[in-house]
Design a protein around this motif. Structure first.
Motif, PDB file in Angstrom:
ATOM      1  N   GLN A  74      -8.023   8.068   9.862  1.00  0.00           N
ATOM      2  CA  GLN A  74      -6.367   8.073  11.051  1.00  0.00           C
ATOM      3  C   GLN A  74      -5.395   7.344  10.738  1.00  0.00           C
ATOM      4  O   GLN A  74      -4.284   7.389  10.592  1.00  0.00           O
ATOM      5  N   ALA A  75      -6.292   6.266  10.358  1.00  0.00           N
ATOM      6  CA  ALA A  75      -5.509   4.668   9.154  1.00  0.00           C
ATOM      7  C   ALA A  75      -4.930   5.372   8.036  1.00  0.00           C
ATOM      8  O   ALA A  75      -3.639   4.989   7.854  1.00  0.00           O
ATOM      9  N   GLU A  76      -5.728   6.000   7.461  1.00  0.00           N
ATOM     10  CA  GLU A  76      -5.106   6.863   6.082  1.00  0.00           C
ATOM     11  C   GLU A  76      -3.837   7.557   6.358  1.00  0.00           C
ATOM     12  O   GLU A  76      -2.518   7.706   5.823  1.00  0.00           O
ATOM     13  N   LEU A  77      -4.118   8.332   7.292  1.00  0.00           N
ATOM     14  CA  LEU A  77      -3.282   9.466   7.866  1.00  0.00           C
ATOM     15  C   LEU A  77      -1.882   9.121   7.704  1.00  0.00           C
ATOM     16  O   LEU A  77      -0.466   8.838   7.773  1.00  0.00           O
ATOM     17  N   LYS A  78      -1.786   7.664   8.574  1.00  0.00           N
ATOM     18  CA  LYS A  78      -0.837   6.573   8.945  1.00  0.00           C
ATOM     19  C   LYS A  78      -0.216   6.332   8.067  1.00  0.00           C
ATOM     20  O   LYS A  78       1.502   6.159   7.900  1.00  0.00           O
ATOM     21  N   LEU A  79      -0.975   5.713   7.103  1.00  0.00           N
ATOM     22  CA  LEU A  79      -0.268   5.202   5.984  1.00  0.00           C
ATOM     23  C   LEU A  79       0.629   6.415   4.571  1.00  0.00           C
ATOM     24  O   LEU A  79       1.484   6.005   4.373  1.00  0.00           O
ATOM     25  N   VAL A  89       0.644  -1.079  -0.011  1.00  0.00           N
ATOM     26  CA  VAL A  89       0.136  -0.142   0.068  1.00  0.00           C
ATOM     27  C   VAL A  89       0.751   1.452   0.232  1.00  0.00           C
ATOM     28  O   VAL A  89       0.435   2.068  -0.420  1.00  0.00           O
ATOM     29  N   VAL A  90       2.026   1.346   0.534  1.00  0.00           N
ATOM     30  CA  VAL A  90       2.894   2.300   0.227  1.00  0.00           C
ATOM     31  C   VAL A  90       3.089   3.239  -0.787  1.00  0.00           C
ATOM     32  O   VAL A  90       3.874   4.594  -1.020  1.00  0.00           O
ATOM     33  N   VAL A  91       3.684   1.552  -1.447  1.00  0.00           N
ATOM     34  CA  VAL A  91       4.375   2.048  -2.961  1.00  0.00           C
ATOM     35  C   VAL A  91       3.214   2.474  -3.997  1.00  0.00           C
ATOM     36  O   VAL A  91       3.131   3.096  -4.345  1.00  0.00           O
ATOM     37  N   ALA A  92       1.515   1.634  -3.693  1.00  0.00           N
ATOM     38  CA  ALA A  92       0.256   2.570  -4.033  1.00  0.00           C
ATOM     39  C   ALA A  92       0.704   3.654  -3.530  1.00  0.00           C
ATOM     40  O   ALA A  92      -0.029   4.573  -5.126  1.00  0.00           O
ATOM     41  N   LEU A  93       0.387   4.547  -2.493  1.00  0.00           N
ATOM     42  CA  LEU A  93       0.206   5.801  -2.338  1.00  0.00           C
ATOM     43  C   LEU A  93       1.036   6.536  -2.881  1.00  0.00           C
ATOM     44  O   LEU A  93       1.368   7.648  -3.707  1.00  0.00           O
ATOM     45  N   ASP A 131      -2.036  -5.754   2.633  1.00  0.00           N
ATOM     46  CA  ASP A 131      -1.361  -5.909   2.959  1.00  0.00           C
ATOM     47  C   ASP A 131      -1.808  -5.757   4.428  1.00  0.00           C
ATOM     48  O   ASP A 131      -2.379  -5.039   5.130  1.00  0.00           O
ATOM     49  N   LYS A 132      -0.425  -5.821   5.433  1.00  0.00           N
ATOM     50  CA  LYS A 132      -0.360  -6.400   6.524  1.00  0.00           C
ATOM     51  C   LYS A 132      -1.303  -5.497   7.622  1.00  0.00           C
ATOM     52  O   LYS A 132      -1.825  -4.820   8.650  1.00  0.00           O
ATOM     53  N   ARG A 133      -0.297  -4.261   7.301  1.00  0.00           N
ATOM     54  CA  ARG A 133      -0.358  -2.656   7.701  1.00  0.00           C
ATOM     55  C   ARG A 133      -2.640  -2.146   7.640  1.00  0.00           C
ATOM     56  O   ARG A 133      -2.545  -0.879   7.225  1.00  0.00           O
ATOM     57  N   LEU A 134      -3.170  -2.974   6.315  1.00  0.00           N
ATOM     58  CA  LEU A 134      -4.378  -2.637   6.205  1.00  0.00           C
ATOM     59  C   LEU A 134      -4.983  -3.376   7.228  1.00  0.00           C
ATOM     60  O   LEU A 134      -6.689  -2.940   7.465  1.00  0.00           O
ATOM     61  N   PHE A 135      -4.579  -3.813   8.221  1.00  0.00           N
ATOM     62  CA  PHE A 135      -5.142  -3.940   9.392  1.00  0.00           C
ATOM     63  C   PHE A 135      -6.439  -3.835  10.334  1.00  0.00           C
ATOM     64  O   PHE A 135      -6.039  -2.142  10.582  1.00  0.00           O
ATOM     65  N   ASN A 136      -7.359  -4.245  10.543  1.00  0.00           N
ATOM     66  CA  ASN A 136      -8.805  -2.497  11.097  1.00  0.00           C
ATOM     67  C   ASN A 136      -9.195  -3.845  12.292  1.00  0.00           C
ATOM     68  O   ASN A 136     -10.394  -4.052  12.282  1.00  0.00           O
ATOM     69  N   GLN A 186       1.831   8.456   6.177  1.00  0.00           N
ATOM     70  CA  GLN A 186       3.487   8.521   6.630  1.00  0.00           C
ATOM     71  C   GLN A 186       4.312   7.573   6.377  1.00  0.00           C
ATOM     72  O   GLN A 186       5.747   7.634   6.452  1.00  0.00           O
ATOM     73  N   MET A 187       3.600   6.439   6.473  1.00  0.00           N
ATOM     74  CA  MET A 187       4.356   5.465   6.359  1.00  0.00           C
ATOM     75  C   MET A 187       5.349   4.674   4.749  1.00  0.00           C
ATOM     76  O   MET A 187       6.516   4.465   4.452  1.00  0.00           O
ATOM     77  N   ALA A 188       4.380   6.014   4.262  1.00  0.00           N
ATOM     78  CA  ALA A 188       4.737   6.306   3.099  1.00  0.00           C
ATOM     79  C   ALA A 188       5.925   7.527   2.252  1.00  0.00           C
ATOM     80  O   ALA A 188       6.449   8.092   1.351  1.00  0.00           O
ATOM     81  N   GLY A 189       6.054   8.266   3.701  1.00  0.00           N
ATOM     82  CA  GLY A 189       7.042   9.415   3.413  1.00  0.00           C
ATOM     83  C   GLY A 189       7.111  10.737   3.122  1.00  0.00           C
ATOM     84  O   GLY A 189       7.647  11.146   2.635  1.00  0.00           O
ATOM     85  N   ILE A 190       4.955  10.382   3.273  1.00  0.00           N
ATOM     86  CA  ILE A 190       3.905  11.947   2.798  1.00  0.00           C
ATOM     87  C   ILE A 190       3.699  12.382   3.561  1.00  0.00           C
ATOM     88  O   ILE A 190       3.248  11.794   4.045  1.00  0.00           O
TER      89      ILE A 190
END
Length: 276
Positions: free
Chosen positions: A151-156, A126-130, A216-221, A158-162
């Motif tokens: 909040q999950a979107e904002l974290k993603l 998902v980071v590559v996609a963002l 992607d495990k980072r999409l766990f909810n 951040q993980m993407a370096g954006i």
């Protein structure tokens, strides 16, 4: 006054003081909960079962997780049922909740138009996609409402370096509304969006939107439930609220959650998973 009438009035006076003659307790609670539990249809499935079992009517305030927790802080709900674990733990640490109970999980997905201008379809990361969406400034719709999904979107990002607050442009649109409205906007704009899977499955107006990134495990909810602290707000219906929580995490409640399907299972119970 006749002796018969006097006796009748005396009987009424005595009856007024009989405990059993008092008005029945209002067996209802207010549950402040994320929009995904409402928009997915889950509450429509499980709340009638809960009422049939207990006689308690659970009235839902469907809000973003941030708003639902604020409602709990103000004492305007008896129970909060949300999906942002860090915020839930802060709610407890600040003394507004009694105890957090894990209830169920599903996952987030990245959806987008069939034309896929960012070329992310099938991407497992998902980071590559963002990063691809940002690089091509492809239209993206954000809830922007302090919900668990937001909040999950904002974290993603951040993980993407954006730094999406600083780096966003006209391609990034915050609408400040719930998941259904966000998906409707994304469909109308042929834009990308992060959605919880439960709302997506029940969503009718998909247009040409499709799931483009998932797994992607980072999409766990994860979802959790808490009783609002009656020490902060004495009017909280702690016994009735706790009955709701106890039912959700019971075998019966967990089975009811698992049984809710729209062609496929929307939520997966995990009340007995340590650390969930």
């Amino acid at each position: 006054m006749s002796s018969t009438r006097r006796a009748a009035l005396l009987a009424l006076a005595v009856l007024a003081f009989v405990p059993g003659a008092a008005p029945a307790e209002d067996k209802s609670i207010v549950v402040a909960s994320t929009t995904s539990t409402q928009d997915s249809g889950l509450f429509g499935h499980i709340l009638p079962l809960f009422k049939s079992k207990t006689g308690i009517d659970a009235k839902v305030l469907a809000q973003g997780t941030g708003q639902a927790l604020d409602t709990g802080r103000r004492g305007n709900a008896d129970v909060v049922f949300v999906h942002a674990k860090e915020q839930e733990e802060k709610f407890l640490a600040d003394g507004y909740g009694v105890k957090r109970y894990p209830v169920m999980y599903n996952d987030f997905i990245l959806v987008g138009p069939g034309s896929d201008p960012a070329g992310i379809k099938g991407t497992a990361d998902v980071v590559v996609a963002l990063n691809a969406i940002k690089a091509r400034e492809a239209p993206f719709v954000s809830r922007g409402d302090r919900s668990g999904t937001h909040q999950a979107e904002l974290k993603l990002w951040q993980m993407a370096g954006i730094d999406i607050g600083k780096d966003r442009g006209p391609w990034y649109r915050e609408i400040g509304q719930g998941m259904g409205a966000t998906l409707n906007t994304a469909a109308a704009m042929s834009a990308y969006a992060i959605s919880d899977r439960g709302t997506w499955i029940s969503f009718k107006n998909k247009a040409d939107l499709a799931i483009l990134v998932e797994g992607d495990k980072r999409l766990f909810n994860q979802y959790g439930v808490m009783l609002v602290n009656p020490d902060k707000h004495p009017h909280v219906k702690k016994e009735l609220g706790q009955q709701f929580i106890d039912w959700l995490i019971s075998m019966e409640g967990q089975r009811a959650i698992a049984d809710y399907k729209i062609g496929q299972q929307l939520f997966f119970p995990d009340a007995n998973v340590p650390g969930a």
